[in-house]
Design a protein around this motif. Structure first.
Motif, short mmCIF file in Angstrom:
data_model
loop_
_atom_site.label_atom_id
_atom_site.label_comp_id
_atom_site.label_asym_id
_atom_site.label_seq_id
_atom_site.Cartn_x
_atom_site.Cartn_y
_atom_site.Cartn_z
N GLU A 13 -46.97 -15.96 -129.05
CA GLU A 13 -47.13 -16.24 -127.63
C GLU A 13 -45.76 -16.29 -126.94
O GLU A 13 -45.59 -15.81 -125.81
CB GLU A 13 -47.89 -17.55 -127.43
N GLY A 14 -44.81 -16.88 -127.63
CA GLY A 14 -43.45 -16.93 -127.10
C GLY A 14 -42.84 -15.55 -126.97
O GLY A 14 -42.16 -15.25 -125.97
N ASN A 15 -43.09 -14.67 -127.95
CA ASN A 15 -42.58 -13.30 -127.89
C ASN A 15 -43.14 -12.56 -126.68
O ASN A 15 -42.43 -11.81 -126.00
CB ASN A 15 -42.93 -12.54 -129.17
N LEU A 16 -44.44 -12.77 -126.42
CA LEU A 16 -45.07 -12.12 -125.26
C LEU A 16 -44.43 -12.61 -123.96
O LEU A 16 -44.11 -11.81 -123.07
CB LEU A 16 -46.57 -12.41 -125.26
N LEU A 17 -44.22 -13.91 -123.85
CA LEU A 17 -43.59 -14.47 -122.65
C LEU A 17 -42.15 -13.96 -122.50
O LEU A 17 -41.68 -13.71 -121.39
CB LEU A 17 -43.60 -16.00 -122.72
N PHE A 18 -41.47 -13.79 -123.62
CA PHE A 18 -40.10 -13.26 -123.58
C PHE A 18 -40.09 -11.84 -123.02
O PHE A 18 -39.26 -11.50 -122.18
CB PHE A 18 -39.50 -13.28 -124.99
N ARG A 19 -41.04 -11.01 -123.49
CA ARG A 19 -41.11 -9.63 -122.99
C ARG A 19 -41.45 -9.60 -121.50
O ARG A 19 -41.06 -8.68 -120.79
CB ARG A 19 -42.14 -8.83 -123.80
N GLN A 20 -42.15 -10.63 -121.05
CA GLN A 20 -42.49 -10.74 -119.62
C GLN A 20 -41.37 -11.40 -118.82
O GLN A 20 -41.52 -11.61 -117.62
CB GLN A 20 -43.78 -11.55 -119.46
N LYS A 21 -40.27 -11.73 -119.49
CA LYS A 21 -39.09 -12.37 -118.89
C LYS A 21 -39.40 -13.77 -118.36
O LYS A 21 -38.72 -14.27 -117.47
CB LYS A 21 -38.50 -11.50 -117.77
N SER A 22 -40.42 -14.40 -118.93
CA SER A 22 -40.74 -15.80 -118.62
C SER A 22 -40.02 -16.67 -119.65
O SER A 22 -40.63 -17.25 -120.56
CB SER A 22 -42.25 -16.03 -118.65
N TYR A 23 -38.69 -16.75 -119.51
CA TYR A 23 -37.87 -17.32 -120.57
C TYR A 23 -38.10 -18.82 -120.76
O TYR A 23 -38.12 -19.30 -121.89
CB TYR A 23 -36.40 -17.03 -120.28
N ASP A 24 -38.24 -19.57 -119.69
CA ASP A 24 -38.45 -21.02 -119.83
C ASP A 24 -39.77 -21.31 -120.54
O ASP A 24 -39.84 -22.21 -121.40
CB ASP A 24 -38.43 -21.69 -118.46
N ALA A 25 -40.81 -20.56 -120.19
CA ALA A 25 -42.10 -20.75 -120.86
C ALA A 25 -42.00 -20.35 -122.33
O ALA A 25 -42.58 -21.01 -123.20
CB ALA A 25 -43.18 -19.93 -120.16
N ALA A 26 -41.27 -19.29 -122.60
CA ALA A 26 -41.08 -18.86 -123.99
C ALA A 26 -40.33 -19.91 -124.79
O ALA A 26 -40.66 -20.18 -125.96
CB ALA A 26 -40.34 -17.52 -124.02
#
Length: 248
Positions: A13-26
């Motif tokens: 889930e963190g990897n997906l958020l990272f690819r979406q550039k949602s870094y704080d959520a990741a």
């Protein structure tokens, strides 16, 4: 679902958020994964990548070090640590980390890594990217007094010092080299003198003129100092980084 399995799910889930550039959520996802499985080096490495993109470079270094304690051959952790040191203008440390990554890289990755090392190396003596220790070293070499230098810590203070030094009339001139003349026999006194720091051939001629015609030969010995340490450590690391590993 077991804790390790749930930790892997959180990582994905963190990897997906990272690819979406949602870094704080990741970062939050990877932190949850670490809480469940603190022995997984990848979790720290992935969180370090997120920290880099939000400008938390000291946290990148901390997480990369944790990852490397768990897996010293984790190439991406060495690279992220190197990038963070570069961002903090800690160029010697950055070059050292890139050098650690070199023997862990593939043949296709090797040229890019060498290029990154060369780029960071070029910053060491580039006036626009000099680190605070290098600026202070050159200021001492030029006999430019820097007040309250022990209170300089922030990037803004480093930038202000850089601008002030570039405007100083002594900056850009050849700093002077201090010599101590120690005669071979006791008939002549020990004395100090200074010469302008110039190309080696001209310096040799200047030295012979100071020593006089009665001196047939001389031997130079370097006295270790903090200033020399600053340069020697940086360039030794740079040279070491450029030496290809045996198994590359």
């Amino acid at each position: 679902m077991s804790s390790p399995q749930y930790a892997i799910q959180l990582k994905e889930e963190g990897n997906l958020l990272f690819r979406q550039k949602s870094y704080d959520a990741a970062i939050r996802k990877f932190s949850e994964a670490i809480a469940l499985d603190p022995r997984n080096a990848t979790f720290y490495g992935n969180r370090a990548a997120c920290f880099y993109f939000v400008g938390r470079f000291n946290d990148v270094i901390t997480d990369s070090q944790m990852a490397l304690q768990l897996n010293p051959r984790y190439a991406k952790a060495w690279l992220r640590k190197a990038d963070a040191h570069d961002a903090l203008m800690q160029y010697a440390e950055s070059i050292e980390c890139y050098a650690q990554a070199l023997p862990l890289s593939t043949s296709s990755e090797y040229p890019e890594l060498q290029q990154r090392i060369q780029t960071v190396t070029s910053k060491i003596m580039n006036p626009s990217t000099m680190s605070l220790p290098t600026l202070l070293t050159l200021a001492r070499a030029h006999a430019i007094p820097i007040p309250h230098q022990d209170q300089m810590h922030s990037p803004a203070q480093t930038e202000s010092l850089r601008k002030a030094l570039f405007r100083h009339p002594k900056w850009g001139s050849h700093p002077r080299v201090r010599f101590m003349l120690i005669p071979e026999d006791d008939a002549h006194p020990i004395r100090n003198f200074e010469l302008e720091r110039v190309p080696l051939g001209k310096l040799d001629g200047d030295l012979k003129r100071v020593l006089g015609s009665g001196c047939r030969e001389y031997v130079e010995e370097l006295v270790w100092s903090d200033d020399w340490a600053e340069y020697v450590v940086q360039w030794a690391l740079a040279l070491a980084a450029f030496t290809p590993p045996m198994n590359a």
